[in-house]
Design a protein around this motif. Structure first.
Motif, PDB file in Angstrom:
ATOM      1  N   ALA A   1      -8.087   5.468  -0.071  1.00 48.44           N
ATOM      2  CA  ALA A   1      -6.961   5.649   0.844  1.00 48.44           C
ATOM      3  C   ALA A   1      -5.603   5.485   0.176  1.00 48.44           C
ATOM      4  CB  ALA A   1      -7.090   4.671   2.009  1.00 48.44           C
ATOM      5  N   PHE A   2      -5.432   4.428  -0.615  1.00 48.41           N
ATOM      6  CA  PHE A   2      -4.103   4.058  -1.092  1.00 48.41           C
ATOM      7  C   PHE A   2      -4.152   3.458  -2.488  1.00 48.41           C
ATOM      8  CE2 PHE A   2      -3.472   3.626   3.579  1.00 48.41           C
ATOM      9  CZ  PHE A   2      -2.423   4.524   3.718  1.00 48.41           C
ATOM     10  N   LEU A   3      -2.977   3.385  -3.108  1.00 47.14           N
ATOM     11  CA  LEU A   3      -2.703   2.476  -4.211  1.00 47.14           C
ATOM     12  C   LEU A   3      -2.245   1.162  -3.589  1.00 47.14           C
ATOM     13  CD1 LEU A   3      -0.590   4.850  -6.503  1.00 47.14           C
ATOM     14  CD2 LEU A   3      -3.094   4.566  -6.468  1.00 47.14           C
TER      15      LEU A   3
ATOM     16  N   ALA B   1       0.851  -1.187   0.000  1.00 47.33           N
ATOM     17  CA  ALA B   1       0.000   0.000   0.000  1.00 47.33           C
ATOM     18  C   ALA B   1       0.891   1.242   0.000  1.00 47.33           C
ATOM     19  CB  ALA B   1      -0.926   0.017   1.211  1.00 47.33           C
ATOM     20  N   GLY B   2       0.494   2.236  -0.761  1.00 54.74           N
ATOM     21  CA  GLY B   2       1.248   3.476  -0.833  1.00 54.74           C
ATOM     22  C   GLY B   2       0.474   4.504  -1.634  1.00 54.74           C
ATOM     23  N   ASN B   3       1.122   5.605  -1.986  1.00 53.78           N
ATOM     24  CA  ASN B   3       0.415   6.649  -2.728  1.00 53.78           C
ATOM     25  C   ASN B   3       1.199   7.182  -3.921  1.00 53.78           C
ATOM     26  OD1 ASN B   3       2.387   8.222  -1.525  1.00 53.78           O
ATOM     27  ND2 ASN B   3       0.994   9.187  -0.054  1.00 53.78           N
ATOM     28  N   PHE B   4       2.343   6.534  -4.260  1.00 48.64           N
ATOM     29  CA  PHE B   4       3.156   7.020  -5.368  1.00 48.64           C
ATOM     30  C   PHE B   4       2.980   6.190  -6.639  1.00 48.64           C
ATOM     31  CE2 PHE B   4       7.027   7.198  -7.906  1.00 48.64           C
ATOM     32  CZ  PHE B   4       7.161   8.566  -8.066  1.00 48.64           C
ATOM     33  N   GLY B   5       3.074   4.867  -6.516  1.00 47.91           N
ATOM     34  CA  GLY B   5       2.933   4.001  -7.671  1.00 47.91           C
ATOM     35  C   GLY B   5       3.123   2.551  -7.286  1.00 47.91           C
ATOM     36  N   MET B   6       2.567   1.649  -8.107  1.00 48.67           N
ATOM     37  CA  MET B   6       2.667   0.216  -7.863  1.00 48.67           C
ATOM     38  C   MET B   6       2.859  -0.513  -9.185  1.00 48.67           C
ATOM     39  SD  MET B   6       2.146  -0.512  -4.563  1.00 48.67           S
ATOM     40  CE  MET B   6       1.949   0.701  -3.248  1.00 48.67           C
ATOM     41  N   VAL B   7       3.705  -1.544  -9.158  1.00 53.55           N
ATOM     42  CA  VAL B   7       3.899  -2.423 -10.310  1.00 53.55           C
ATOM     43  C   VAL B   7       3.885  -3.854  -9.794  1.00 53.55           C
ATOM     44  CG1 VAL B   7       5.353  -3.029 -12.278  1.00 53.55           C
ATOM     45  CG2 VAL B   7       5.372  -0.681 -11.402  1.00 53.55           C
ATOM     46  N   ALA B   8       3.169  -4.735 -10.485  1.00 56.85           N
ATOM     47  CA  ALA B   8       3.160  -6.157 -10.139  1.00 56.85           C
ATOM     48  C   ALA B   8       3.282  -6.948 -11.435  1.00 56.85           C
ATOM     49  CB  ALA B   8       1.885  -6.535  -9.400  1.00 56.85           C
ATOM     50  N   SER B   9       4.091  -8.010 -11.399  1.00 54.37           N
ATOM     51  CA  SER B   9       4.269  -8.793 -12.616  1.00 54.37           C
ATOM     52  C   SER B   9       4.722 -10.202 -12.270  1.00 54.37           C
ATOM     53  CB  SER B   9       5.296  -8.132 -13.548  1.00 54.37           C
ATOM     54  OG  SER B   9       6.626  -8.444 -13.159  1.00 54.37           O
ATOM     55  N   THR B  10       4.926 -10.987 -13.318  1.00 54.13           N
ATOM     56  CA  THR B  10       5.339 -12.374 -13.144  1.00 54.13           C
ATOM     57  C   THR B  10       6.846 -12.536 -12.975  1.00 54.13           C
ATOM     58  OG1 THR B  10       5.256 -12.534 -15.567  1.00 54.13           O
ATOM     59  CG2 THR B  10       3.370 -13.394 -14.335  1.00 54.13           C
TER      60      THR B  10
ATOM     61  N   GLY C   1      -3.277   8.054 -11.140  1.00 54.19           N
ATOM     62  CA  GLY C   1      -4.464   7.209 -11.237  1.00 54.19           C
ATOM     63  C   GLY C   1      -4.548   6.401 -12.510  1.00 54.19           C
ATOM     64  N   ASN C   2      -3.581   6.546 -13.447  1.00 56.05           N
ATOM     65  CA  ASN C   2      -3.556   5.732 -14.657  1.00 56.05           C
ATOM     66  C   ASN C   2      -3.266   4.278 -14.287  1.00 56.05           C
ATOM     67  OD1 ASN C   2      -3.771   8.019 -16.531  1.00 56.05           O
ATOM     68  ND2 ASN C   2      -1.689   8.512 -15.827  1.00 56.05           N
ATOM     69  N   MET C   3      -3.857   3.347 -15.034  1.00 57.66           N
ATOM     70  CA  MET C   3      -3.684   1.934 -14.719  1.00 57.66           C
ATOM     71  C   MET C   3      -3.538   1.121 -16.003  1.00 57.66           C
ATOM     72  SD  MET C   3      -6.568   1.607 -11.694  1.00 57.66           S
ATOM     73  CE  MET C   3      -5.941   0.097 -10.977  1.00 57.66           C
ATOM     74  N   VAL C   4      -2.776   0.041 -15.921  1.00 51.91           N
ATOM     75  CA  VAL C   4      -2.532  -0.836 -17.069  1.00 51.91           C
ATOM     76  C   VAL C   4      -2.599  -2.291 -16.626  1.00 51.91           C
ATOM     77  CG1 VAL C   4      -0.877  -1.542 -18.847  1.00 51.91           C
ATOM     78  CG2 VAL C   4      -1.027   0.867 -18.186  1.00 51.91           C
ATOM     79  N   SER C   5      -3.249  -3.115 -17.438  1.00 46.84           N
ATOM     80  CA  SER C   5      -3.200  -4.569 -17.300  1.00 46.84           C
ATOM     81  C   SER C   5      -2.807  -5.130 -18.657  1.00 46.84           C
ATOM     82  CB  SER C   5      -4.577  -5.119 -16.882  1.00 46.84           C
ATOM     83  OG  SER C   5      -4.593  -6.538 -16.913  1.00 46.84           O
TER      84      SER C   5
END
Length: 599
Positions: free
Chosen positions: A581-583, A20-29, A419-423
């Protein structure tokens, strides 16, 4: 590990925290892709820049799961436009690819390997289109990490060694260009050894060198031209026209792709399909992919009270599996790029009320497509597997314990502080698809194996159309607000594992992203595979054996052919989300490879 609330009938653990945070998140394989994507956000890039950069790194870090000549479908949320868009980076069949042409070669089932099954490589065009329209970085910026890793090496995963080991004899006997690339010292790379691909690094360096122009957009256009009209296209066309290789048909064939095929194709932006479920709106690609089968499962499940059944109870699993069988049967009969697909009827209330009534107390062993709008379904004539040659290195490329190569790919998700998001679900062009093109350092994909060489089906082979791919990124809104980008590798299982994850969040009693990913996974193997040689296993239910013994016994009593799997073996999910609240982010612990990063 941390104990989390226990759904009825099972025990679940979290293997790591939900970030959890407010700057950015990346998740991958793969951790290198996640770290690279996060570094882009740290340096001022947006979610689209980060996804493109991480996507190219995945080609180097997971070459057994995707490659430069593969494809990528993308779902994205543009915060400035406040909308979801689909980027289709799925290439089409060559102009010469007709059923008559293939039958004339003695081919009745499209091979799973080799040059015949190649479609136009769509991944590069898909990534470049997203970069051009929504990104801010240059071609040189997004390719630099991939070039670095290809030149200096990545740690070879055990799965890379296992995959190459499975096709080692194929490489040495029949595909010497692949042996030269992937058998350093004449043997598969040792796990943890440094795996390089200097020829690929040189290819991407040349793309950057040719990406010249007065503006960022002009340089992206020039890079795209280098790929689809320039030196890359010329090498692909020459290799297809002048070489021939043994494929999974057992015969030697050349390719059908031409320079004109590549020059005529471009990635596109499309509207998503969507379905509303319990206050959530799930968005998927169109039925040129299997994505809408996720929505059909929700339409069927909307008439069942899964919350009352209890997450992962026998009632819950039985209902989810039986609805999946019905939805996937419709995929077989109706989905494809070659015909109108009656999606409004397939997702309609009346149609699903009738289909829902087919879910009985016992497991079904029949393939039962419906008749939307009164149309009669038509299923393919499935091949007699006893008449097909052995399939070394076919299908999607996870190596099973018995040595077969089957369903897996890559996935990545990104959310930025804006707030941009990619899948995105890149796949294809994996190292065991077809022989390496020696001047480029990569091979062509084999996505055309998903076409049927039978006339009159929605997914029948025709020039210039897309195969019905299994690649299936996902996006969801909650109460009308952008919420989550998520997905998984897994071939035909993608829209079972991702559905199970989504349902765990909706019906699991408050599970967070990581808890839902870690929960015991299950899927049906009932419906024929999308990959050569199209095998099916009616009634088979695979599940991780962390499920409660009583649940498993009850599923067997209901007629399911239950096959327990290793406790942490099914599903490769990752996800990012945003709330008031968070990313947030989470990634799959299975295989000790996927990671999330963020702050």
């Amino acid at each position: 590990m941390t104990r989390i609330p226990r759904p009825k009938g099972t025990s679940v653990f979290t293997t790591r925290p939900e970030l959890a945070g407010n700057f950015g998140m990346v998740a991958s394989t793969h951790w290198l892709a996640s770290a690279t994507g996060m570094s882009v956000l740290e340096r001022g890039g947006n979610a689209f820049d980060a996804a493109v950069t991480a996507g190219f790194v995945l080609q180097v870090a997971e070459p057994h799961l995707n490659g430069p000549a593969g494809e990528v479908p993308i779902l994205l949320w543009d915060e400035s436009a406040r909308k979801v868009s689909v980027v289709c980076g799925q290439g089409v069949a060559p102009g010469a690819a007709t059923i008559e042409r293939l039958n004339g070669l003695g081919v009745e089932v499209m091979p799973g390997t080799g040059l015949l099954a190649a479609t136009v490589p769509g991944a590069f065009g898909g990534w470049m289109l997203m970069l051009e329209r929504w990104g801010t970085w240059s071609v040189a910026d997004v390719l630099e990490p991939a070039i670095h890793y290809a030149e200096h090496g990545v740690p070879a995963l055990d799965r890379i060694r296992a995959t190459i080991g499975t096709v080692e004899r194929l490489f040495t006997d029949d595909w010497p260009t692949s042996a030269a690339t992937w058998l350093p010292g004449g043997r598969p790379p040792a796990p943890g050894s440094r795996l390089t691909n200097p020829v690929l690094a040189a290819t991407y360096r040349r793309v950057v060198a040719e990406a010249v122009g007065a503006t960022r957009e002009a340089r992206i256009a020039a890079a795209r031209d280098a790929w689809y009209k320039g030196f890359v296209a010329e090498a692909i066309a020459d290799f297809s026209a002048t070489t021939a290789w043994r494929d999974s048909s057992g015969e030697v064939h050349g390719g059908l792709l031409t320079g004109d095929d590549l020059a005529a194709w471009s990635a596109t932006v499309e509207e998503p399909l969507s379905f509303d479920y319990h206050g959530h709106t799930v968005c998927k690609t169109g039925p040129w992919g299997q994505g809408p089968v996720f929505l059909q499962q929700l339409a069927l499940l909307s008439g069942h009270d899964l919350t009352a059944m209890g997450h992962l109870s026998a009632d819950y699993i039985h209902t989810v599996i039986e609805c999946a069988k019905l939805a996937f049967a419709d995929r077989e009969a109706w989905y494809g790029d070659a015909a109108h697909v009656p999606m409004a009827d397939l997702l309609g209330d009346a149609y699903n009320a009738g289909r829902r009534a087919l879910v009985g107390p016992r497991a079904s062993f029949d393939l039962r497509p419906g008749a939307p709008g009164g149309r009669e379904p038509r299923l393919p004539e499935y091949p007699d597997l006893t008449d097909l040659p052995g399939a070394r290195g076919v299908g999607e490329p996870t190596v099973a314990p018995d040595g077969r190569v089957r369903g897996d790919t890559c996935h990545l998700d990104v959310v930025d502080r804006h707030g941009n998001m990619v899948s995105a679900t890149p796949s294809g062009g994996w190292l065991q698809s077809s022989p390496t093109i020696p001047s480029l350092g990569f091979c062509l994909g084999t996505r055309a194996q998903m076409f049927w060489l039978q006339e009159g089906l929605p997914n029948s082979l025709r020039p210039g159309i897309r195969p019905r791919t299994t690649l299936s990124p996902s996006f969801a809104l909650r109460e009308g607000r952008p919420w989550m980008a998520f997905g998984t590798p897994g071939g035909d299982q993608q829209d079972q594992w991702s559905v199970n994850f989504f349902l765990a969040l909706v019906h699991g009693g408050g599970l967070n992203l990581q808890e839902a990913i870690d929960a015991p996974m299950f899927h049906s193997e009932h419906v024929p595979s999308s990959f050569y040689p199209r095998a099916s296993r009616p009634g088979v239910l695979s599940l991780e054996d962390r499920l409660a013994p009583g649940v498993v016994a009850e599923l067997r009593r209901r007629g399911h052919e239950v096959e327990p799997q290793d406790p942490w073996s099914l599903g490769r999910l990752s996800a990012v989300a945003r709330d008031a609240a968070f990313l947030r982010a989470a990634a799959n612990p299975r295989g000790a490879q996927g990671y999330a990063a963020g702050r």
